[in-house]
Each structure stands twice: as structure tokens, then as C-alpha cells.
Write a protein that holds these residues in place. Structure first.
Motif, PDB file in Angstrom:
ATOM      1  N   UNK A 244      -2.704  -5.564   0.657  1.00 22.75           N
ATOM      2  CA  UNK A 244      -1.750  -4.754   0.016  1.00 22.75           C
ATOM      3  C   UNK A 244      -1.698  -4.854  -1.526  1.00 22.75           C
ATOM      4  N   UNK A 245      -1.857  -6.133  -1.986  1.00 22.56           N
ATOM      5  CA  UNK A 245      -1.657  -6.496  -3.418  1.00 22.56           C
ATOM      6  C   UNK A 245      -2.905  -6.210  -4.159  1.00 22.56           C
ATOM      7  N   UNK A 246      -2.841  -6.237  -5.680  1.00 20.32           N
ATOM      8  CA  UNK A 246      -3.917  -6.285  -6.371  1.00 20.32           C
ATOM      9  C   UNK A 246      -4.595  -7.611  -6.519  1.00 20.32           C
ATOM     10  N   UNK A 247      -5.955  -7.467  -6.763  1.00 18.46           N
ATOM     11  CA  UNK A 247      -6.732  -8.741  -6.802  1.00 18.46           C
ATOM     12  C   UNK A 247      -6.306  -9.371  -8.230  1.00 18.46           C
ATOM     13  N   UNK A 248      -6.492 -10.765  -8.137  1.00 17.96           N
ATOM     14  CA  UNK A 248      -5.986 -11.534  -9.297  1.00 17.96           C
ATOM     15  C   UNK A 248      -7.099 -12.388  -9.435  1.00 17.96           C
ATOM     16  N   UNK A 249      -7.251 -13.195 -10.854  1.00 10.96           N
ATOM     17  CA  UNK A 249      -8.136 -14.322 -10.960  1.00 10.96           C
ATOM     18  C   UNK A 249      -7.815 -15.335 -10.074  1.00 10.96           C
ATOM     19  N   UNK A 250      -6.647 -15.516 -10.166  1.00  9.63           N
ATOM     20  CA  UNK A 250      -6.073 -16.686  -9.265  1.00  9.63           C
ATOM     21  C   UNK A 250      -6.403 -16.742  -7.437  1.00  9.63           C
TER      22      UNK A 250
END
Length: 569
Positions: A244-250
Motif C-alpha cells: 500500500x505504500x509507494x516504491x522506493x530505492x531503499x
């Protein structure tokens, strides 16, 4: 004993309002009243009494002490009786008709209600043929921790220790020690509830702890695929920290680290070569940095300079993820390699100006890691930057704490200790150089880990625990206070093992009834990656890491990533 003070100044109305409500004195007293209070404190000082700034001692109180020390803004109201050896910290109240006798130690911010008795001595009665008043006194003393509320008509008997943040309910008769954060009441007093989270149970014996560690590791490995599947978005081909959250590099890097720890290979959701190509493609060739992902899954262009705050941590996370996948950056970190030595020194001086130990540690960690990654690519510029960085840290370390930066208000060590971990991770630990003042580092960490604001089981988070575990591991060869270090490691490890959520992993922070709804209390990849590393470090300090069957090799690896000592002079 010294004679009782007998002068009795009054208010302008002829009453003694401020003697009975002394918290009003310094805001409402007129000049004459202040002069009389000053004269009284000077008289008391002549009898060895030490009063801090803006204290108040009513002339209607009986003060017949051998030793009396009152911290800043502590007051003694009318009718109070104080005798013996009494020492109180700052912002304490001794309200009307309170009795404090014998050997009593009172911490900071302790409020004592009216008609309460703290009796730091006792009569003996061992000889029935001798009248009690002729038998000797026994003194064990009373100790009251910081931020304690003692209600009215409470009796605390000799030998009792009251932990910080405790509450003694009105009318309580306290005959035994009170744990930190407990609310007690009754006769004899017993724990009614907890103001803070209750203390954790003692760590199990070593064999039991090793078995618990092994059971945890087996379960985590069996559930690793489910943990990664939960955070995989097949529509974008990207990992999310949590559903449910946005994709991130980390998140991509955390997935690589979790898979390496538990599956001994890359995440199975995507071929390793595709993961390498994607991570390398996000590096901006002109700066060498990796911006955060936008809604389209494309990395934003970083800003120039040392360093883009949004992109800085990616120097660590992407660099180590690529290393675990058998690769490395496509380009040098140009914002470092293109900088001059003066640029680096200016950046370090700017951190001094900001006076934020954690921010400084973060900046230093990124710089140290960028220098390491550039050296891997055969780029060792600016010349002398690594030596200047380490030399500045060595020369600026505080010999009293072994760390950089000053404690916060009320001696809060959180930012200092957390900043120390970040600074040493990217420099001394990463480059295999011994830290300065290692025994003082141990002392500082052991003092910090007693702070219930951060280390009660329900208030812990991955950063705060990692940032004490790593310095203790880094300084373990000194043997300094080793029994205490092992006890801390075993306790924190036992608490950490119980936080694994089946098929979901670890949340970044522990949760209780008041925090369970917070995003950081939901299991995710960041929490899982960090706690897996923490578990290994604590298990190694406790002597049971062999039972885990894994060892961190990424951002939180224990060994140096480079060995400056092996370099040619």
C-alpha cells in the motif's frame, strides 16, 4: 545538628500564602520578600546548606540537617521538617508538612505531596531487654529516581529505592522497592498499573537463548519468501517497503539484503541480472548519486553538491545491494570525486555549525562510503580526503564520552549515540581503523541504554537499538564492563526475537496499544533488514550468533569493507 531556622517573614497582607504555595514565589513575591528569602538562604549557606538557582525555603519549615543540597528551582514549603543527610535535584517540591529525615537521595523533577514522610533511617529492636529509644538507629537510606510523583500522606520506609517515572498514590505505605514506571498504592504498597511499559523479564540462560535464536532463524528462513512476496508489486516489478505504500530505492535494496541473509541469494521475484541493471541505471552519471523514485518508477535527478538529502542514503543502500549481487556502481560518486579537499573540509565545518550529532554522523557516513566506493572504481580523489576525515574525527572526539557532539537537554544522549553509530559505520568500522576512547564509548552507551524513553520494550525502534548494539560490538575487544555489555545484549536480543510477525517480518518500531496504528509499527522490508542485522550483532555479543546461520554482509556488516591498514604508505 544545626539549630532550626526561626525567622518568619510574611507577605504584605500579613499572611504566609507564598510559604504554603511556594511555586508562586518567584513570580509573585515583592522585592522585600525576595530580600528576606535571599537573607534566609545566606543564613542556611552559613550552615552548609547548598541552594541552586531560584530555590525557595520557607522560614516556616524546620531545617536541621547535617547535609542539605537543593537543585535549581526546588522548593521547601511551610511546615516541612527536613533533617539528616538530604540531597534533592532540580525542580523538586517538598510540600507543606512533609517530613524528610535520615539519608534521602531525591532525583530531578520529583513532586512530593503534603503530609508525606520519607524516613531514611529506622530504630532497631533486637534486644527486648533494652528500651527501643536506647537501641541504635539503622540507616540504609532512601533513593528516589527522576520524574517521580509522590502523593499526599505517603510513607516511604528506610531502604526503599523508587525507580524513575514511578507514581506513589496518596496514602501508600511503601516498604519495598518500586520498579521504574510503576504506579503503586495501598498498605503495603503494590503495583496497580504502569505509567510506562513494565520492565522486560530477565534474559533466559545461554543455552535457552541459543535455542530461541535457532528457532527464530529457522522460522525466518522458512517464511522469507512470504515476507518478500508480501512487498512485491508485480504490476511495476518493484518492491514496496510494505503493502500500500509507494516504491522506493531503499525498498529494492532492503529486499536484496533480506534475501541475502535468509535465502543466501538474490530475491527470487526478479532475476539478479535485472536487479543489477535497474540499480545501476538509477545512478546519475553527472553526480554519481541516485535520486528517489517518482510515481512512474523512474529515479529523479539529484541536486548537485555534498549531498542531496533525498539521495544521500542511497550511496550506502544501493552500493551494498550491488555488492551483494556481485556488482558495483556504474560511475564514481562524482560529487565527491570532483570536489576539492577544501570542499570536503568546508562540508565538515558546516556540520560543526549545525551542531546536530545525528546529522553530522549521517553526512560523514555518506562521505566515508562514497570515498570507499570511488576507491573501488580506481578513483581516489580528492587526494587526502579520507585522511582528513579520519583525522578530524580523531581530533574532535570528546575524551569524556568517546563521541562527537554534546548531550541534549537533561543529558539526553539519543542524537549523540545515534550520530556516533553513523559516523563510525562509514569511517572507522568501514575502513578497519580503531575508534578513539573505546572504553568511554562503552560507558556512554551503557548510560544511554538505561533511558526508558527509548529502551523500554514498547518504545524501542530499529535505529535506536542498532545504534547501541554496533558501538558495543565495535569496542568489544577492550573487555571493558563486559559482563554489563553481555547482559544488555542478551536482554535486547530476547526482546527483539519476540517481534517477528509470521510471514511479514519485523516492523521498524515496537508497538503497544498506543502505537500499533503507526506506519512504523507495521512490518516492512526496512524493519526486517535492520532487525535481522541487529539480532546478529546482539547474538554475537551474547555468544550465540552461531545459532543464527547467517551473518550480515551489506550496510550493517560487522567487518570492514576496506582495510586502510593494508594500503601502502
Amino acid at each position: 545538628m544545626s539549630p532550626t531556622t526561626t525567622t518568619q517573614p510574611t507577605t504584605t497582607s500579613g499572611r504566609h500564602d507564598l510559604d504554603y504555595e511556594p511555586w508562586r514565589f518567584w513570580s509573585e513575591a515583592d522585592a522585600a520578600q525576595r530580600d528576606r528569602q535571599q537573607a534566609l538562604q545566606e543564613e542556611l549557606a552559613g550552615r552548609g546548606v547548598r541552594c541552586g538557582e531560584r530555590c525557595f525555603v520557607s522560614a516556616l519549615a524546620s531545617v536541621t540537617t547535617d547535609v542539605l543540597e537543593l537543585g535549581d528551582r526546588t522548593y521547601v514549603a511551610a511546615g516541612a521538617v527536613i533533617s539528616g543527610d538530604v540531597r534533592a535535584g532540580r525542580d523538586c517540591s517538598v510540600n507543606p508538612y512533609t517530613v524528610v529525615r535520615g539519608e534521602v537521595r531525591i532525583g530531578d523533577a520529583v513532586r512530593i505531596g503534603a503530609h508525606t514522610s520519607l524516613l531514611g533511617f529506622n530504630h532497631t529492636m533486637d534486644d527486648p531487654d533494652t528500651e527501643i529509644h536506647r537501641q541504635p538507629l539503622r540507616v540504609q537510606g532512601i533513593t528516589i529516581g527522576d520524574d517521580v510523583w509522590i502523593g499526599s500522606h505517603v510513607v516511604v520506609l528506610d531502604g526503599v529505592r523508587v525507580g524513575g517515572k514511578a507514581v506513589l498514590a496518596a496514602g501508600a505505605v511503601v516498604t519495598k522497592d518500586v520498579p521504574p514506571g510503576a504506579v503503586v498504592g495501598g498498605n503495603p504498597a503494590r503495583v496497580l498499573k504502569w505509567r510506562t511499559a513494565p520492565p522486560a523479564p530477565e534474559a533466559p540462560p545461554r543455552d535457552d537463548l541459543a535455542a530461541a535464536v535457532a528457532r527464530f532463524a529457522d522460522a525466518a528462513r522458512a517464511q522469507a519468501r512470504a515476507v518478500l512476496d508480501r512487498c512485491w508489486d508485480p504490476a511495476t516489478g518493484l518492491f514496496l517497503d510494505a503493502p500500500g505504500v509507494s516504491a522506493t530505492v531503499r525498498a529494492q535494496c532492503d529486499a536484496v539484503e533480506v534475501a541475502d541473509l535468509l535465502l543466501d541469494g538474490p530475491p527470487p521475484q526478479l532475476p539478479a541480472t535485472e536487479q543489477v541493471d535497474r540499480l545501476r541505471s538509477w545512478q546519475d552519471a553527472s553526480t554519481g548519486m541516485m535520486g528517489e523514485l517518482g510515481p512512474d518508477g523512474v529515479a529523479r535527478r539529484p541536486v548537485t553538491g555534498l549531498f542531496d538529502p533525498e539521495a544521500a542514503y542511497h550511496v550506502l543502500s544501493v552500493g551494498y545491494a550491488l555488492e551483494l549481487l556481485g556488482s558495483r556502481f556504474a560511475h564514481p560518486v562524482a560529487v565527491v570525486s570532483d570536489a576539492s579537499l577544501e570542499d570536503v573540509l568546508h562540508g565538515l565545518r558546516e556540520q560543526d555549525r549545525l551542531a546536530d550529532p545525528w546529522a553530522t554522523g549521517h553526512w560523514v557516513d555518506v562521505l566515508g562510503t562514497a570515498l570507499h566506493r570511488n576507491r573501488e572504481l580506481g578513483v581516489d580523489t580528492p587526494p587526502g580526503a579520507t585522511e582528513a576525515l579520519l583525522g578530524r574525527l580523531l581530533s574532535r572526539a570528546d575524551p569524556r564520552t568517546g563521541m562527537w557532539g554534546r548531550p541534549g537537554p537533561d543529558g539526553d544522549l539519543l542524537l549523540t549515540v545515534n550520530g556516533y553509530y553513523r559516523a563510525t559505520r562509514g569511517t572507522f568500522a568501514q575502513h578497519g581503523v580503531p575508534v578513539p576512547y573505546p572504553e568511554r564509548v562503552v560507558d556512554t552507551v551503557l548510560a544511554h541504554v538505561r533511558d526508558a524513553r527509548y529502551f523500554h520494550p514498547g518504545r524501542q525502534n530499529a535505529c535506536n537499538v542498532l545504534d547501541v548494539a554496533h558501538p558495543l560490538w565495535l569496542t568489544r575487544a577492550t573487555g571493558h564492563r563486559s559482563d554489563e555489555v553481555v547482559d544488555v545484549a542478551r536482554t535486547l536480543l530476547g526482546q527483539a526475537l519476540g517481534r517477528w510477525v509470521p510471514d511479514q517480518g519485523f516492523a521498524f518500531r515496537a508497538s503497544d496499544a498506543s502505537t500499533a496504528s503507526l506506519p512504523q509499527a507495521r512490518p516492512g522490508l526496512q524493519g526486517t533488514e535492520m532487525w535481522l542485522a541487529i539480532v546478529w550483532i546482539l547474538a554475537d555479543l551474547a555468544g550465540v550468533s552461531d545459532a543464527l546461520g547467517y551473518r550480515p554482509r551489506g550496510v550493517h556488516r560487522p567487518e570492514p569493507a576496506a582495510d586502510l591498514g593494508a594500503s601502502q604508505i
